[in-house]
Enzyme design. Sequence first.
Site, mmCIF file in Angstrom:
data_model
loop_
_atom_site.group_PDB
_atom_site.id
_atom_site.type_symbol
_atom_site.label_atom_id
_atom_site.label_comp_id
_atom_site.label_asym_id
_atom_site.label_seq_id
_atom_site.Cartn_x
_atom_site.Cartn_y
_atom_site.Cartn_z
ATOM 1 N N PRO A 78 0.862 -1.182 0.000
ATOM 2 C CA PRO A 78 0.000 0.000 0.000
ATOM 3 C C PRO A 78 0.899 1.232 0.000
ATOM 4 O O PRO A 78 1.989 1.178 0.565
ATOM 5 C CB PRO A 78 -0.761 -0.104 1.329
ATOM 6 N N CYS A 79 0.498 2.304 -0.663
ATOM 7 C CA CYS A 79 1.449 3.420 -0.704
ATOM 8 C C CYS A 79 1.009 4.592 0.152
ATOM 9 O O CYS A 79 1.585 5.657 0.078
ATOM 10 C CB CYS A 79 1.818 3.800 -2.123
ATOM 11 N N GLN A 80 0.033 4.361 1.053
ATOM 12 C CA GLN A 80 -0.321 5.438 1.995
ATOM 13 C C GLN A 80 0.885 5.781 2.852
ATOM 14 O O GLN A 80 0.963 6.829 3.442
ATOM 15 C CB GLN A 80 -1.435 5.029 2.974
ATOM 16 N N GLY A 81 1.828 4.841 2.934
ATOM 17 C CA GLY A 81 2.976 5.021 3.808
ATOM 18 C C GLY A 81 3.896 6.162 3.400
ATOM 19 O O GLY A 81 4.756 6.558 4.176
#
Length: 354
Positions: A78-81
């Site tokens: 996931p790239c919310q990080g």
Amino acid sequence: MNAIDLFAGCGGLSRGFMDAGFNIIVGVDNDQAALNTFARNHNGAKPLNADLSKQETFDEIKRIAGEREIDVIIAGPPCQGFSLTGPRNFDDPRNKLYLAVLEMVRQYQPKGFIIENVPGMATMYDGQVKDEVLHRFRNMGYNIECKILCAADYGVPQIRKRLIFMGIRADIGIPKFPEPILDAEHYITCREALDDLPSRINELGAEEDAYTSEPRTAYQEKMRGNCTTLYNHVATAHKQFVIDTIAQVPEGGNWRDLPAGVGESRKFNEAWTRYDGNKPSKTIDTGHRNHFHYQYNRVPTIRENARLQSFPDDFVFTGTKTQQNRQVGNAVPPLLGYALGRVLCEIIEGKHHE
Ligand SMILES: C[S@@+](CC[C@H](N)C(=O)[O-])C[C@H]1O[C@@H](n2cnc3c(N)ncnc32)[C@H](O)[C@@H]1O
């Protein structure tokens, strides 16, 4: 060839890789509901519920893989990080999920790897994040390229664009993205994908049910394969105001087509969207409130969304409806995974045959 799937979810990407001939050894995720679906549909692959931001998870993967060579790593972090202020902060602990993929590639030195992300990742911080990913893998001895691919080009009845990184170990070869198999005029449409499924307008249906007609299109035949039970085709019992509102949206329309005063509670971009039966669907998301069937006054069932994502009918989703929607919406369409798996096979085996 053996593969490890990181951030596996229910396993859309690994289902595609399985169909392309890969042996998935382990799928890692921290969502147990998604892993239950993964386990049910990936014969022999071990589901591992673990946090990929933790060092001990790497040891656990190593224990499961044992002495086996890992040929390929596939990952959908996931790239919310990415809460950084620039690439220099790439090592920020909040980016640990991407760093986990780098760490696994460093440990196993696979022949190739695939990382899937949303297209927005390519332009994040003026492309500096993407460039940093490319740079780090190049420094580890990989030829790596990235490209935004559209799932519809590979036979999926859905406009879904995803950023794909492909890395090939320098001694093996160079990345090559799969050629599209369909042009826009021949994309599979929603109707071609769904119109053999029962309407569910007079009854909601059951998790395990029966087909009521023969397949009508080549795509429907392909999705059914040898499956004789209709799974996960259960309609949502909508409130009357939802039915009355969506009834006023024409095929291919959305909230902008509603008369003044109707459906005002939802006015954002995708609100009250009715699919166009003659086109591929819009991108399936993890919610299940805004997109409606091209013909019926209800949201698509899990099976319908699974079809639009190119999951074969024998791929059974488990858990609550919310969990199932998250699993379907998060997944890489198996047919896109298959195209990537085939091309990776060719590159790696081409090397072997030299
Ligand atoms: C985009 S989805 C992956 C979809 C999958 N590749 C597929 O094709 O079905 C991202 C996944 O990362 C998982 N995830 C998020 N944070 C995680 C963590 N810290 N450790 C392990 N998995 C995590 C989520 O549960 C979610 O299933």
